[in-house]
Motif scaffolding. Structure first.
Motif, PDB file in Angstrom:
ATOM      1  N   ALA A  10       0.845  -1.199   0.000  1.00 17.59           N
ATOM      2  CA  ALA A  10       0.000   0.000   0.000  1.00 17.59           C
ATOM      3  C   ALA A  10       0.882   1.251   0.000  1.00 17.59           C
ATOM      4  N   GLY A  11       0.238   2.398   0.092  1.00 20.69           N
ATOM      5  CA  GLY A  11       0.960   3.671   0.138  1.00 20.69           C
ATOM      6  C   GLY A  11       2.022   3.654   1.228  1.00 20.69           C
ATOM      7  N   GLY A  12       3.227   4.091   0.899  1.00 21.84           N
ATOM      8  CA  GLY A  12       4.336   4.074   1.846  1.00 21.84           C
ATOM      9  C   GLY A  12       5.304   2.940   1.570  1.00 21.84           C
ATOM     10  N   ALA A  91      -6.959   8.837  -6.862  1.00 22.54           N
ATOM     11  CA  ALA A  91      -5.945   9.900  -6.877  1.00 22.54           C
ATOM     12  C   ALA A  91      -4.996   9.804  -5.692  1.00 22.54           C
ATOM     13  N   ASP A  92      -4.925   8.625  -5.057  1.00 29.12           N
ATOM     14  CA  ASP A  92      -4.002   8.482  -3.928  1.00 29.12           C
ATOM     15  C   ASP A  92      -2.556   8.698  -4.376  1.00 29.12           C
ATOM     16  N   VAL A  93      -1.755   9.151  -3.446  1.00 31.39           N
ATOM     17  CA  VAL A  93      -0.335   9.396  -3.718  1.00 31.39           C
ATOM     18  C   VAL A  93       0.327   8.152  -4.312  1.00 31.39           C
ATOM     19  N   ASP A  94      -0.021   6.981  -3.769  1.00 30.97           N
ATOM     20  CA  ASP A  94       0.629   5.749  -4.247  1.00 30.97           C
ATOM     21  C   ASP A  94       0.195   5.362  -5.656  1.00 30.97           C
ATOM     22  N   HIS A  95      -0.824   5.990  -6.196  1.00 26.17           N
ATOM     23  CA  HIS A  95      -1.329   5.594  -7.514  1.00 26.17           C
ATOM     24  C   HIS A  95      -1.109   6.610  -8.630  1.00 26.17           C
ATOM     25  N   ALA A 168      -8.991  10.837  -1.941  1.00 28.03           N
ATOM     26  CA  ALA A 168      -7.592  10.739  -1.479  1.00 28.03           C
ATOM     27  C   ALA A 168      -7.396  11.558  -0.202  1.00 28.03           C
ATOM     28  N   LEU A 169      -6.539  11.060   0.677  1.00 23.65           N
ATOM     29  CA  LEU A 169      -6.324  11.732   1.972  1.00 23.65           C
ATOM     30  C   LEU A 169      -6.007  13.210   1.795  1.00 23.65           C
ATOM     31  N   PHE A 170      -5.166  13.531   0.798  1.00 24.25           N
ATOM     32  CA  PHE A 170      -4.718  14.921   0.659  1.00 24.25           C
ATOM     33  C   PHE A 170      -5.793  15.831   0.082  1.00 24.25           C
ATOM     34  N   ARG A 248     -12.099   4.196   8.136  1.00 23.84           N
ATOM     35  CA  ARG A 248     -11.860   5.634   7.997  1.00 23.84           C
ATOM     36  C   ARG A 248     -10.965   5.936   6.789  1.00 23.84           C
ATOM     37  N   MET A 249     -10.156   4.945   6.392  1.00 26.92           N
ATOM     38  CA  MET A 249      -9.272   5.150   5.239  1.00 26.92           C
ATOM     39  C   MET A 249      -9.870   4.617   3.934  1.00 26.92           C
ATOM     40  N   GLY A 250     -11.094   4.064   4.022  1.00 27.36           N
ATOM     41  CA  GLY A 250     -11.726   3.553   2.807  1.00 27.36           C
ATOM     42  C   GLY A 250     -11.242   2.173   2.397  1.00 27.36           C
ATOM     43  N   HIS A 251     -10.823   1.382   3.385  1.00 29.85           N
ATOM     44  CA  HIS A 251     -10.321   0.044   3.065  1.00 29.85           C
ATOM     45  C   HIS A 251     -11.049  -1.037   3.870  1.00 29.85           C
ATOM     46  N   ILE A 252     -11.558  -2.018   3.157  1.00 29.68           N
ATOM     47  CA  ILE A 252     -12.146  -3.214   3.763  1.00 29.68           C
ATOM     48  C   ILE A 252     -11.045  -3.971   4.495  1.00 29.68           C
ATOM     49  N   VAL A 275      -3.408  -7.528  -2.896  1.00 30.95           N
ATOM     50  CA  VAL A 275      -2.394  -6.519  -3.213  1.00 30.95           C
ATOM     51  C   VAL A 275      -2.682  -5.287  -2.346  1.00 30.95           C
ATOM     52  N   HIS A 276      -1.895  -4.234  -2.497  1.00 31.72           N
ATOM     53  CA  HIS A 276      -2.077  -3.005  -1.697  1.00 31.72           C
ATOM     54  C   HIS A 276      -2.081  -3.358  -0.209  1.00 31.72           C
ATOM     55  N   ILE A 277      -1.012  -4.023   0.223  1.00 29.03           N
ATOM     56  CA  ILE A 277      -0.912  -4.533   1.596  1.00 29.03           C
ATOM     57  C   ILE A 277      -0.156  -3.512   2.451  1.00 29.03           C
TER      58      ILE A 277
HETATM   59  C1  MLT Z   1      -4.630   4.685   0.935  1.00 25.22           C
HETATM   60  O1  MLT Z   1      -4.671   3.729   0.162  1.00 25.22           O
HETATM   61  O2  MLT Z   1      -5.473   4.836   1.825  1.00 25.22           O
HETATM   62  C2  MLT Z   1      -3.576   5.700   0.737  1.00 25.22           C
HETATM   63  O3  MLT Z   1      -2.668   5.274  -0.215  1.00 25.22           O
HETATM   64  C3  MLT Z   1      -2.937   6.010   2.020  1.00 25.22           C
HETATM   65  C4  MLT Z   1      -1.896   7.060   1.903  1.00 25.22           C
HETATM   66  O4  MLT Z   1      -1.884   7.864   0.960  1.00 25.22           O
HETATM   67  O5  MLT Z   1      -1.035   7.077   2.776  1.00 25.22           O
END
Ligand code: MLT
Ligand code: MN
Length: 310
Positions: A10-12, A91-95, A168-170, A248-252, A275-277
């Motif tokens: 996942a992101g990070g 639009a997440d940073v990781d994507h 996206a968080l931002f 809260r982060m939109g993840h199951i 994926v996205h672990i």
């Molecule tokens: C997410 O999937 O929630 C984000 O990638 C988290 C993040 O941007 O840190």
């Protein structure tokens, strides 16, 4: 059709640069049972020559360098790339930030929902993908769209669909609303179909809940790559890493009565890959109880360099 996992974190990423949590510390120390992972992206090709990336992670340069199929062709001229399209699922940073590395005037196409395109269009740094060379194509939801780019057909068709998710968080505005301005199309899933064979798979790296419409859509599929961010909803809080739940982060979550193991179990999907672990997820430890639970339920844990042929 050939699918390569370029990044299964996942992101990070894993380890995350500033994280000294139990799993990040373990992988950094080289503890047995842990693999490092780059951030969230797949590559897919029908012919092995032209490729589409599904999400463009901040690690894209390393991902391309480590994947010979994505290198310029030796006799293809001074500037060339087999990457003809990038499809982004939110639009997440990781994507999206990997798009910035795909500069240098190379023609390709970017596909995304209207919501994601609005974010790219509002941030002028993405103009490093020169607008006269890099097409930005807004995906109509629930509509098959043949992929092309850089003057090539790719032999793949994608269908994008809105899934329960989050902005996206931002982009969140304040803490007063419950959905922070999220709307349909902030997070999409993809059905990817190979034109020549009709074979298809689903890619849903971010999803808050598998609701009945999503369950109906993926029922009986040959293959799904699914959001494996967290094993339990409160694991980041329990590990002292964050005050946020997965919800809260939109993840199951993977586990629990509404988790992905339970909800997908009756859907007769032949191959199911996480994926996205996130760096907090105990399935990152190959020797953990959580990993045994996931594998006993018929799931695979995606890893960087994993290849799947359909
Ligand atoms: C997410 O999937 O929630 C984000 O990638 C988290 C993040 O941007 O840190
Ligand atoms: Mn993410």
């Amino acid at each position: 059709m050939l699918i390569k996992v370029l990044g299964s974190a996942a992101g990070g990423g894993f380890p995350q640069w500033n994280c000294n949590g139990v799993h990040s510390a373990a992988v950094r120390a080289g503890k047995a049972g842990y693999k490092a992972r780059l951030q969230s992206s797949l590559a897919v090709s029908a012919d092995g020559k032209t490729w589409a990336l599904l999400n463009a992670s901040p690690d894209i340069r390393q991902q391309i360098n480590e994947t010979p199929a994505l290198h310029p062709v030796r006799d293809g001229g001074l500037r060339n790339s087999p990457i003809k399209a990038v499809v982004v699922t939110n639009a997440d940073v990781d994507h999206i930030t990997g798009l910035i590395s795909l500069r240098e005037g190379q023609p390709f196409s970017i596909y995304g929902s209207d919501r994601v395109m609005a974010t790219l269009n509002a941030n002028s740094i993405f103009n490093v993908c020169a607008p006269d060379k890099v097409a930005r194509i807004t995906l109509e939801l629930d509509t098959p769209t043949p992929l092309s780019g850089g003057g090539s057909d790719i032999g793949l068709t994608i269908e994008a669909f809105a899934v329960p998710g989050k902005i996206a968080l931002f982009l969140e505005k304040g803490d007063s609303s419950t959905n922070f301005g999220s709307r349909d199309g902030d997070t999409i899933g993809l059905k990817v179909t190979e034109d020549a064979t009709g074979k298809s798979f689903f890619y849903v790296p971010g999803v808050a809940e598998v609701d009945p419409p999503l369950a109906a859509r993926i029922k009986g599929a040959d293959l799904i790559f699914l959001d494996g961010t967290l094993f339990t909803d409160d694991e980041m809080i329990a590990q002292g890493l964050s005050h946020k739940t997965g919800g809260r982060m939109g993840h199951i979550s993977v586990s629990g009565p509404a988790g992905s193991i339970a909800v997908l179990q009756p859907l007769a999907i032949k191959r199911r890959i996480y994926v996205h672990i996130n760096n907090s997820n105990p399935i990152l430890d190959e020797n953990s109880e959580a990993r045994k639970v996931v594998e006993a339920a018929g799931w695979e844990v995606g890893f960087d360099g994993m290849e799947v042929r359909l």
